[in-house]
Design a protein around this motif. Structure first.
Motif, short mmCIF file in Angstrom:
data_model
loop_
_atom_site.label_atom_id
_atom_site.label_comp_id
_atom_site.label_asym_id
_atom_site.label_seq_id
_atom_site.Cartn_x
_atom_site.Cartn_y
_atom_site.Cartn_z
N VAL A 74 25.50 6.19 105.81
CA VAL A 74 25.92 6.26 104.43
C VAL A 74 24.97 6.23 103.36
CG1 VAL A 74 27.06 4.19 103.92
CG2 VAL A 74 28.01 6.44 102.94
N GLU A 77 22.61 9.39 103.20
CA GLU A 77 23.25 10.54 102.70
C GLU A 77 23.13 10.80 101.43
OE1 GLU A 77 27.02 11.15 104.12
OE2 GLU A 77 26.87 10.15 106.02
N ASP A 80 26.37 11.11 96.51
CA ASP A 80 27.78 11.65 96.64
C ASP A 80 28.42 10.96 97.87
OD1 ASP A 80 27.34 13.53 94.87
OD2 ASP A 80 27.18 15.17 95.99
N ALA A 81 27.88 10.76 99.15
CA ALA A 81 28.46 9.85 100.01
C ALA A 81 28.89 8.49 99.69
CB ALA A 81 27.57 9.85 101.13
N ARG A 84 31.79 8.57 97.56
CA ARG A 84 33.11 8.85 98.53
C ARG A 84 33.51 7.55 99.34
NH1 ARG A 84 30.91 12.96 100.61
NH2 ARG A 84 30.13 12.04 102.40
#
Length: 103
Positions: A74, A77, A80-81, A84
């Motif tokens: 994560v 990434e 955004d990840a 999330r």
């Protein structure tokens, strides 16, 4: 260059958040977050002959019980990840607070 691979350790204060470590990790993993329970304290399950303690190991034991580990995917990434993941952890916390059997 080559990406680094990291794990981020975080302390989980279960009493304050109202959710057990086991519940948080289980629910987060069900939703795709690479979260695990931390590692046990180094002395747990070992003979006292295998280490030298200069005092109480209460802090190490507490850290072993309260740590969660976020795995590196994560982190690679991007924003955004991470958002999330934060949203998922917030959902798990809110569910537990409102009777979602977080203990």
């Amino acid at each position: 260059g080559e990406p680094g691979y990291y794990k981020v350790g975080m302390r989980l204060d279960s009493a304050r958040l109202g959710v057990s470590r086991e519940h948080l990790v289980s629910r987060a993993r069900q939703r795709g977050v690479a979260l695990d329970e931390g590692f046990p304290a180094l002395h747990v399950g070992r003979s006292p002959k295998r280490y030298l303690a200069s005092g109480s190991l209460e802090g190490a034991e507490r850290a072993g019980r309260e740590t969660v580990i976020l795995h590196h995917p994560v982190l690679l990434e991007g924003g955004d990840a991470l958002l999330r993941m934060a949203s998922i952890l917030t959902e798990v916390h809110e569910e537990a607070r409102h009777g979602g059997n977080g203990r």
